[in-house]
Scaffold this active site. Structure first.
Site, mmCIF file in Angstrom:
data_model
loop_
_atom_site.group_PDB
_atom_site.id
_atom_site.type_symbol
_atom_site.label_atom_id
_atom_site.label_comp_id
_atom_site.label_asym_id
_atom_site.label_seq_id
_atom_site.Cartn_x
_atom_site.Cartn_y
_atom_site.Cartn_z
ATOM 1 N N THR A 76 -4.707 6.348 6.370
ATOM 2 C CA THR A 76 -3.262 6.285 6.136
ATOM 3 C C THR A 76 -2.436 6.980 7.222
ATOM 4 O O THR A 76 -1.513 6.385 7.776
ATOM 5 C CB THR A 76 -2.945 6.904 4.764
ATOM 6 O OG1 THR A 76 -3.548 6.070 3.778
ATOM 7 C CG2 THR A 76 -1.446 6.980 4.513
ATOM 8 N N ASN A 102 -6.846 11.973 8.599
ATOM 9 C CA ASN A 102 -5.930 12.547 7.601
ATOM 10 C C ASN A 102 -6.058 14.072 7.542
ATOM 11 O O ASN A 102 -5.111 14.775 7.188
ATOM 12 C CB ASN A 102 -6.226 11.970 6.216
ATOM 13 C CG ASN A 102 -5.749 10.532 6.076
ATOM 14 O OD1 ASN A 102 -4.900 10.067 6.837
ATOM 15 N ND2 ASN A 102 -6.293 9.830 5.095
ATOM 16 N N HIS A 107 -3.545 -0.327 6.085
ATOM 17 C CA HIS A 107 -4.968 -0.682 6.175
ATOM 18 C C HIS A 107 -5.320 -1.480 4.935
ATOM 19 O O HIS A 107 -4.507 -1.621 4.022
ATOM 20 C CB HIS A 107 -5.828 0.582 6.256
ATOM 21 C CG HIS A 107 -5.554 1.549 5.139
ATOM 22 N ND1 HIS A 107 -5.900 1.293 3.825
ATOM 23 C CD2 HIS A 107 -4.910 2.745 5.120
ATOM 24 C CE1 HIS A 107 -5.505 2.307 3.069
ATOM 25 N NE2 HIS A 107 -4.883 3.193 3.825
HETATM 26 ZN ZN LIG Z 1 -6.305 5.355 0.701
#
Ligand SMILES: [Zn+2]
Length: 481
Positions: free
Chosen positions: A137, A158, A303
């Protein structure tokens, strides 16, 4: 690695799904006219029994059904070559909407009238938008707004360790030193125009002329109802002369449901319908404010999502006969394995011993994980040129998870973060507004191209980035590039 296109079926939307006010009033191009021979046959066989009024009605219905049928099919080539001038707003404006984890293909799970309306009357990526690697993300959202690969914009995962300072990045890190490059809101502010962010990774970070102004910069709070987010964005359009040039709008779904239930569950369909409701709410609000035709809407995701289950696990503990990988070496696992070997242990030795064990045939699912020195990763992943990227990277096969040790209970759900060549990692790209052709599809492209597209729409000189300078010309109407 070959995209697994065979594992995902794409169905064509039915004509009834496609009806929208814009489609019912299509531009008078010849391709939309009914077939003259069909019309003639209809009128000939009914002439004797129908009154002139009924005859007229039958002819009209024949024409209308032909219009609906033909307008439901995307045009294979550019149907128009001239962009529409703005009618209400003083300058172009772009609303960039992200639905997290909106895997390409989800758009066919339900009728989704609002998203279909944007697709039918806008430009979309025929087989989806290609995320950057890793398909996570934060790296992807920040690539979309900077045009940079993660190795260049610095948000390489992340969560990650910065070896220079010894500190760790997390999704709540707002120190500008983590966030490199120039995001679109900064580009807009640097040109003395207004940007407004309703959540986006990195948007709260002060950079250049962007200081996250309270009126136009929402601090992340996942509990804010989606309706409130849309309504706040709509309020920016109440006064036409103060409309921001660039607006972001973020939704956590359907990523949330994808992790819990996998991409094929009914919960995904419900979540996608809810996203469509929010898109519809936004369109209606813009129409009420008489600006919908002037505003450019770009709907995308960061994604995709793939199903994960306990039968597809690679357990690092199983490698202990070859190498003992301690927990504190592992920077990330699951869909992306990254390892910082301690001082005194060479990365090459870690890679060699791991691959020896994985290929031995004695480690469960061992052949579904390949371990690399980061400089030996395929060039197309662009994942080596940052000191924040750990020296040892493991790529599991699609849907396989790398875990430190065998979990105590079994579960099935969904995940992402894998090689961006997997088709399941793709997401959607739909653009609608004056700079985009109606009913047109373009080949899939990487999301680093989007920065230049939005800068071109707004007429701004963007910062250097990894997108192609020629790309906007391949997707925008001539006056916008
Ligand atoms: Zn996710």
């Amino acid at each position: 690695m070959v995209p697994a296109t065979a594992s995902f079926s794409i169905t064509s939307p039915s004509p009834s799904d496609m009806a929208s006010p814009e489609e019912l009033h299509p531009a008078p191009t010849t391709s939309l006219l009914p077939n003259p021979s069909t019309t003639t046959t209809t009128t000939t066989t009914t002439k004797k029994s129908l009154t002139p009024l009924l005859l007229l009605l039958a002819t009209f219905l024949s024409f209308a059904s032909a219009v609906l049928y033909f307008s439901s099919k995307p045009h294979p080539s550019p149907p128009t070559v001239v962009s529409r001038p703005l009618s209400t707003l003083p300058r172009p404006t772009v609303i960039l909407i992200s639905a997290d984890g909106f895997r390409f293909g989800y758009q066919h799970k339900a009728p989704l009238p609002s998203i279909r309306r944007l697709i039918a009357n806008g430009t979309s990526a025929d087989l989806g938008l290609v995320p950057v690697f890793p398909t996570l993300t934060f790296p992807n959202h920040y690539s979309i707004v900077t045009g940079l690969y993660p190795s260049s914009h610095g948000v390489v995962n992340n969560h990650f360790l910065d070896p220079a300072s010894g500190s760790r990045f997390s999704m709540s890190s707002h120190d500008p030193r983590w966030w490199l490059g120039e995001p679109l809101w900064e580009t807009v502010a640097n040109h003395n125009l207004t940007a407004a962010t309703y959540f986006w990774p990195g948007s709260e970070v002060p950079k250049g002329s962007w200081h996250c102004p309270p009126k136009f910069c929402q601090h992340y709070n996942g509990s804010v109802p989606f309706e409130d987010r849309v309504d706040t964005v709509l309020a920016y359009f109440d006064h036409h002369d103060t409309v921001p040039s660039f607006v972001t709008l973020y939704f956590e779904d359907p990523d949330h449901q994808g992790h819990l239930f996998g991409p094929d569950d009914r919960e995904i369909t419900d979540a996608v319908v809810r996203i469509d409701d929010m898109v519809g709410r936004l369109i209606r609000g813009l129409e009420e404010r008489r600006v919908f035709d002037d505003v450019t809407l770009i709907l995308l995701g960061d994604h995709g999502m793939v199903g994960t289950c306990e039968k597809k696990q690679i357990i690092l503990e199983d490698l202990s006969p070859w190498i003992d990988i301690r927990d504190d070496w592992v920077d990330s696992s699951s869909a992306l394995l990254s390892i910082w070997p301690p001082a005194g242990v060479s990365p090459s030795e870690v890679v060699d011993k791991m691959n020896l064990g994985l290929s031995s045939g004695k480690v469960e699912n061992g052949k579904s994980l390949r371990v690399f020195l980061k400089e030996d990763l395929p060039e197309r992943l662009h994942y080596s040129a940052s000191e924040r990227i750990p020296p040892v990277i493991g790529l599991p096969d699609e849907g396989y998870q790398v875990l430190l040790r065998r979990p105590k209970w079994s579960s099935c759900g969904g995940g992402h973060g894998y090689d961006n060549a997997f088709f399941s990692m793709r997401t959607i790209f739909v653009a609608h507004g004056p700079p985009f052709r109606k009913g047109w599809q373009v080949p899939s492209f990487e999301n680093v191209e989007i920065y230049n597209v939005i800068a071109a729409i707004l007429g701004l000189k963007g910062a250097p980035n990894n997108g192609s300078a020629a790309f906007p010309g391949s997707i925008l109407l001539p006056t916008y590039y």
